[in-house]
Design a protein around this motif. Structure first.
Motif, PDB file in Angstrom:
ATOM      1  N   GLU A 270      -7.832  -7.162  -3.300  1.00 34.63           N
ATOM      2  CA  GLU A 270      -8.577  -8.405  -3.278  1.00 34.63           C
ATOM      3  C   GLU A 270     -10.023  -8.135  -2.857  1.00 34.63           C
ATOM      4  O   GLU A 270     -10.317  -7.107  -2.244  1.00 34.63           O
ATOM      5  CB  GLU A 270      -7.930  -9.383  -2.288  1.00 34.63           C
ATOM      6  N   PRO A 271     -10.934  -9.038  -3.170  1.00 32.43           N
ATOM      7  CA  PRO A 271     -12.296  -8.891  -2.660  1.00 32.43           C
ATOM      8  C   PRO A 271     -12.276  -8.767  -1.140  1.00 32.43           C
ATOM      9  O   PRO A 271     -11.568  -9.488  -0.453  1.00 32.43           O
ATOM     10  CB  PRO A 271     -12.975 -10.195  -3.102  1.00 32.43           C
ATOM     11  N   GLY A 272     -13.043  -7.837  -0.619  1.00 34.84           N
ATOM     12  CA  GLY A 272     -13.024  -7.599   0.820  1.00 34.84           C
ATOM     13  C   GLY A 272     -12.129  -6.449   1.218  1.00 34.84           C
ATOM     14  O   GLY A 272     -12.088  -6.049   2.382  1.00 34.84           O
ATOM     15  N   GLY A 273     -11.365  -5.923   0.240  1.00 32.02           N
ATOM     16  CA  GLY A 273     -10.564  -4.737   0.537  1.00 32.02           C
ATOM     17  C   GLY A 273      -9.140  -4.986   0.948  1.00 32.02           C
ATOM     18  O   GLY A 273      -8.445  -4.048   1.340  1.00 32.02           O
ATOM     19  N   MET A 274      -8.659  -6.233   0.887  1.00 32.12           N
ATOM     20  CA  MET A 274      -7.283  -6.528   1.266  1.00 32.12           C
ATOM     21  C   MET A 274      -6.326  -6.046   0.181  1.00 32.12           C
ATOM     22  O   MET A 274      -6.466  -6.377  -0.987  1.00 32.12           O
ATOM     23  CB  MET A 274      -7.096  -8.029   1.482  1.00 32.12           C
ATOM     24  N   LEU A 275      -5.340  -5.253   0.585  1.00 30.19           N
ATOM     25  CA  LEU A 275      -4.357  -4.732  -0.348  1.00 30.19           C
ATOM     26  C   LEU A 275      -3.162  -5.673  -0.408  1.00 30.19           C
ATOM     27  O   LEU A 275      -2.675  -6.136   0.625  1.00 30.19           O
ATOM     28  CB  LEU A 275      -3.905  -3.341   0.092  1.00 30.19           C
ATOM     29  N   GLN A 276      -2.703  -5.965  -1.618  1.00 27.62           N
ATOM     30  CA  GLN A 276      -1.499  -6.778  -1.800  1.00 27.62           C
ATOM     31  C   GLN A 276      -0.529  -6.020  -2.689  1.00 27.62           C
ATOM     32  O   GLN A 276      -0.909  -5.477  -3.716  1.00 27.62           O
ATOM     33  CB  GLN A 276      -1.814  -8.131  -2.420  1.00 27.62           C
ATOM     34  N   THR A 277       0.724  -5.989  -2.280  1.00 30.36           N
ATOM     35  CA  THR A 277       1.764  -5.297  -3.019  1.00 30.36           C
ATOM     36  C   THR A 277       2.843  -6.302  -3.391  1.00 30.36           C
ATOM     37  O   THR A 277       3.286  -7.080  -2.542  1.00 30.36           O
ATOM     38  CB  THR A 277       2.374  -4.172  -2.166  1.00 30.36           C
ATOM     39  N   VAL A 278       3.249  -6.287  -4.646  1.00 29.03           N
ATOM     40  CA  VAL A 278       4.242  -7.238  -5.153  1.00 29.03           C
ATOM     41  C   VAL A 278       5.343  -6.461  -5.857  1.00 29.03           C
ATOM     42  O   VAL A 278       5.068  -5.535  -6.625  1.00 29.03           O
ATOM     43  CB  VAL A 278       3.605  -8.250  -6.131  1.00 29.03           C
ATOM     44  N   ALA A 279       6.586  -6.833  -5.585  1.00 35.02           N
ATOM     45  CA  ALA A 279       7.720  -6.216  -6.272  1.00 35.02           C
ATOM     46  C   ALA A 279       8.818  -7.244  -6.434  1.00 35.02           C
ATOM     47  O   ALA A 279       8.977  -8.133  -5.596  1.00 35.02           O
ATOM     48  CB  ALA A 279       8.237  -5.013  -5.482  1.00 35.02           C
ATOM     49  N   GLY A 280       9.592  -7.118  -7.510  1.00 33.25           N
ATOM     50  CA  GLY A 280      10.704  -8.039  -7.654  1.00 33.25           C
ATOM     51  C   GLY A 280      11.261  -8.104  -9.055  1.00 33.25           C
ATOM     52  O   GLY A 280      10.844  -7.385  -9.964  1.00 33.25           O
ATOM     53  N   ILE A 281      12.232  -8.984  -9.199  1.00 33.93           N
ATOM     54  CA  ILE A 281      12.838  -9.292 -10.485  1.00 33.93           C
ATOM     55  C   ILE A 281      12.874 -10.806 -10.608  1.00 33.93           C
ATOM     56  O   ILE A 281      12.288 -11.519  -9.791  1.00 33.93           O
ATOM     57  CB  ILE A 281      14.255  -8.690 -10.596  1.00 33.93           C
ATOM     58  N   GLN A 282      13.574 -11.322 -11.611  1.00 34.90           N
ATOM     59  CA  GLN A 282      13.527 -12.750 -11.892  1.00 34.90           C
ATOM     60  C   GLN A 282      14.050 -13.603 -10.747  1.00 34.90           C
ATOM     61  O   GLN A 282      13.659 -14.754 -10.584  1.00 34.90           O
ATOM     62  CB  GLN A 282      14.336 -13.057 -13.161  1.00 34.90           C
ATOM     63  N   THR A 283      14.925 -13.070  -9.920  1.00 33.32           N
ATOM     64  CA  THR A 283      15.561 -13.869  -8.876  1.00 33.32           C
ATOM     65  C   THR A 283      14.948 -13.683  -7.490  1.00 33.32           C
ATOM     66  O   THR A 283      15.254 -14.451  -6.572  1.00 33.32           O
ATOM     67  CB  THR A 283      17.057 -13.524  -8.780  1.00 33.32           C
ATOM     68  N   SER A 284      14.106 -12.681  -7.332  1.00 40.43           N
ATOM     69  CA  SER A 284      13.576 -12.397  -6.000  1.00 40.43           C
ATOM     70  C   SER A 284      12.247 -11.659  -6.097  1.00 40.43           C
ATOM     71  O   SER A 284      12.123 -10.695  -6.861  1.00 40.43           O
ATOM     72  CB  SER A 284      14.577 -11.543  -5.205  1.00 40.43           C
ATOM     73  N   LEU A 285      11.268 -12.120  -5.333  1.00 43.92           N
ATOM     74  CA  LEU A 285       9.972 -11.465  -5.265  1.00 43.92           C
ATOM     75  C   LEU A 285       9.625 -11.197  -3.805  1.00 43.92           C
ATOM     76  O   LEU A 285       9.914 -12.018  -2.924  1.00 43.92           O
ATOM     77  CB  LEU A 285       8.882 -12.336  -5.883  1.00 43.92           C
ATOM     78  N   SER A 286       8.993 -10.061  -3.567  1.00 46.38           N
ATOM     79  CA  SER A 286       8.512  -9.731  -2.231  1.00 46.38           C
ATOM     80  C   SER A 286       7.027  -9.418  -2.312  1.00 46.38           C
ATOM     81  O   SER A 286       6.585  -8.726  -3.241  1.00 46.38           O
ATOM     82  CB  SER A 286       9.272  -8.531  -1.660  1.00 46.38           C
ATOM     83  N   VAL A 287       6.273  -9.935  -1.353  1.00 39.73           N
ATOM     84  CA  VAL A 287       4.819  -9.763  -1.334  1.00 39.73           C
ATOM     85  C   VAL A 287       4.418  -9.235   0.030  1.00 39.73           C
ATOM     86  O   VAL A 287       4.753  -9.832   1.063  1.00 39.73           O
ATOM     87  CB  VAL A 287       4.097 -11.098  -1.613  1.00 39.73           C
ATOM     88  N   TRP A 288       3.718  -8.102   0.037  1.00 39.73           N
ATOM     89  CA  TRP A 288       3.162  -7.558   1.274  1.00 39.73           C
ATOM     90  C   TRP A 288       1.646  -7.743   1.231  1.00 39.73           C
ATOM     91  O   TRP A 288       1.003  -7.387   0.241  1.00 39.73           O
ATOM     92  CB  TRP A 288       3.452  -6.067   1.413  1.00 39.73           C
ATOM     93  N   ARG A 289       1.083  -8.255   2.291  1.00 36.80           N
ATOM     94  CA  ARG A 289      -0.370  -8.413   2.365  1.00 36.80           C
ATOM     95  C   ARG A 289      -0.878  -7.700   3.598  1.00 36.80           C
ATOM     96  O   ARG A 289      -0.285  -7.771   4.670  1.00 36.80           O
ATOM     97  CB  ARG A 289      -0.778  -9.891   2.425  1.00 36.80           C
ATOM     98  N   GLY A 290      -1.987  -7.000   3.441  1.00 34.79           N
ATOM     99  CA  GLY A 290      -2.587  -6.340   4.592  1.00 34.79           C
ATOM    100  C   GLY A 290      -2.989  -4.921   4.286  1.00 34.79           C
ATOM    101  O   GLY A 290      -2.470  -4.287   3.372  1.00 34.79           O
ATOM    102  N   GLY A 291      -3.947  -4.440   5.044  1.00 34.82           N
ATOM    103  CA  GLY A 291      -4.419  -3.079   4.877  1.00 34.82           C
ATOM    104  C   GLY A 291      -5.619  -3.021   3.956  1.00 34.82           C
ATOM    105  O   GLY A 291      -5.968  -3.969   3.274  1.00 34.82           O
ATOM    106  N   SER A 292      -6.270  -1.893   3.928  1.00 34.12           N
ATOM    107  CA  SER A 292      -7.450  -1.686   3.092  1.00 34.12           C
ATOM    108  C   SER A 292      -7.096  -0.768   1.941  1.00 34.12           C
ATOM    109  O   SER A 292      -5.969  -0.299   1.804  1.00 34.12           O
ATOM    110  CB  SER A 292      -8.568  -1.051   3.929  1.00 34.12           C
ATOM    111  N   GLU A 293      -8.086  -0.448   1.115  1.00 29.50           N
ATOM    112  CA  GLU A 293      -7.838   0.430  -0.027  1.00 29.50           C
ATOM    113  C   GLU A 293      -7.388   1.810   0.433  1.00 29.50           C
ATOM    114  O   GLU A 293      -6.672   2.509  -0.276  1.00 29.50           O
ATOM    115  CB  GLU A 293      -9.099   0.545  -0.881  1.00 29.50           C
ATOM    116  N   GLU A 294      -7.765   2.186   1.653  1.00 33.92           N
ATOM    117  CA  GLU A 294      -7.340   3.482   2.169  1.00 33.92           C
ATOM    118  C   GLU A 294      -5.824   3.561   2.288  1.00 33.92           C
ATOM    119  O   GLU A 294      -5.235   4.631   2.251  1.00 33.92           O
ATOM    120  CB  GLU A 294      -7.978   3.732   3.548  1.00 33.92           C
TER     121      GLU A 294
END
Length: 287
Positions: free
Chosen positions: A253-277
């Protein structure tokens, strides 16, 4: 009894498997690596002439260390703000794992007691003989069999009915990112089940949903609102990944926030936090 001529070489041959075991036990790659390092320090001071099987001895040591860590980890998570998710461990799409212990199952494991989790992982995932598990857990074999059976019953419903093929996983991840970033909610609806559940973890430090969001209507409203935010509109996808057996991606994201998304049709998980490093932490890892 066979002799162990080179304890360091023997340990290094086991290290990858031990980290996988510890990670499945703890849900944290950092804690898993710490446990395996502790096991190495103990291994250095063992009388190796008395060790019948290095693999069994090291698995037993790591499992017991993990059980000790889990006692304090559960206390910490009681005061954790929002949803705690297992730490994502990523693979590039061409290296999608062959086992079926996905992130969804990792979440199901969180509902087990530490002993149930250990019995299930050792027996069903790492194929450790029942008698050996009994020694590790300091329980009689019938009790260990019951622990594994209870755990198996709990996680059975979390197993996906159909595996996701690598090509299909890449397509899902790409379509999902495009739908979310563009606000194409109609397209998003076609990809998600009516009973979809979204979990979000901000590491207890950054903005994330404090509770799971359940149901297609609530989930699409949430993404529709998020798509209007500039940090979603201008997010840049960095790489498609397999994250604990599920298709996904991470974006910046702008500002360097890292977002990670994983899942299938029935379940999604989203991690937010950390920098590009933090991308260095999402290194290819054996399944």
């Amino acid at each position: 009894m066979p002799t162990i001529d080179d304890p360091t070489r023997v340990f290094e041959q086991e290290r990858s498997r031990l980290i996988r075991l510890a990670y499945r036990m703890l849900g944290s790659l950092g804690e898993a690596e710490d446990v395996v390092q502790d096991a190495w320090l103990r291994w250095r001071h063992v009388d190796h002439a008395e060790v019948a099987s290095a693999g069994a001895f090291l698995s037993r040591t790591v499992t017991r260390l993990c059980l000790d860590v889990m006692k304090s980890a559960r206390v910490r998570r009681e005061t954790y703000f929002g949803t705690w998710l297992p730490e994502p461990v990523a693979l590039v799409p061409d290296e999608a794992p062959g086992d079926d212990l996905t992130l969804t199952l990792m979440l199901a494991l969180e509902r087990l007691s530490p002993l149930e989790r250990a019995a299930f992982l050792l027996h069903d995932v790492f194929a450790v003989p029942l008698a050996e598990i009994a020694v590790t857990l300091r329980r009689e074999p019938p009790a260990v069999r019951q622990l594994a059976a209870r755990a198996r019953k709990h996680v059975q419903s979390a197993r996906p009915r159909f595996p996701v093929e690598p090509e299909e996983g890449v397509r899902i991840a790409k379509a999902f990112f495009e739908a979310v970033s563009s606000g194409e909610i109609a397209a998003l609806r076609t990809m998600l089940a009516d009973s979809i559940i979204v979990h979000s973890d901000g590491g207890g430090k950054v903005l994330a949903f404090p509770r799971p969001i359940i149901g297609i209507d609530k989930v699409t409203r949430m993404f529709e609102g998020a798509a209007r935010k500039s940090w979603i509109q201008h997010a840049r996808k960095l790489q498609d990944l397999w994250i604990d057996g599920l298709p996904g991606y991470f974006s910046l994201e702008p500002g360097g926030m890292l977002q990670t998304v994983a899942g299938i049709q029935t379940s999604l998980s989203v991690w937010r936090g950390g920098s590009e490093e933090r991308r260095n932490h999402f290194r290819p890892t054996e399944p």
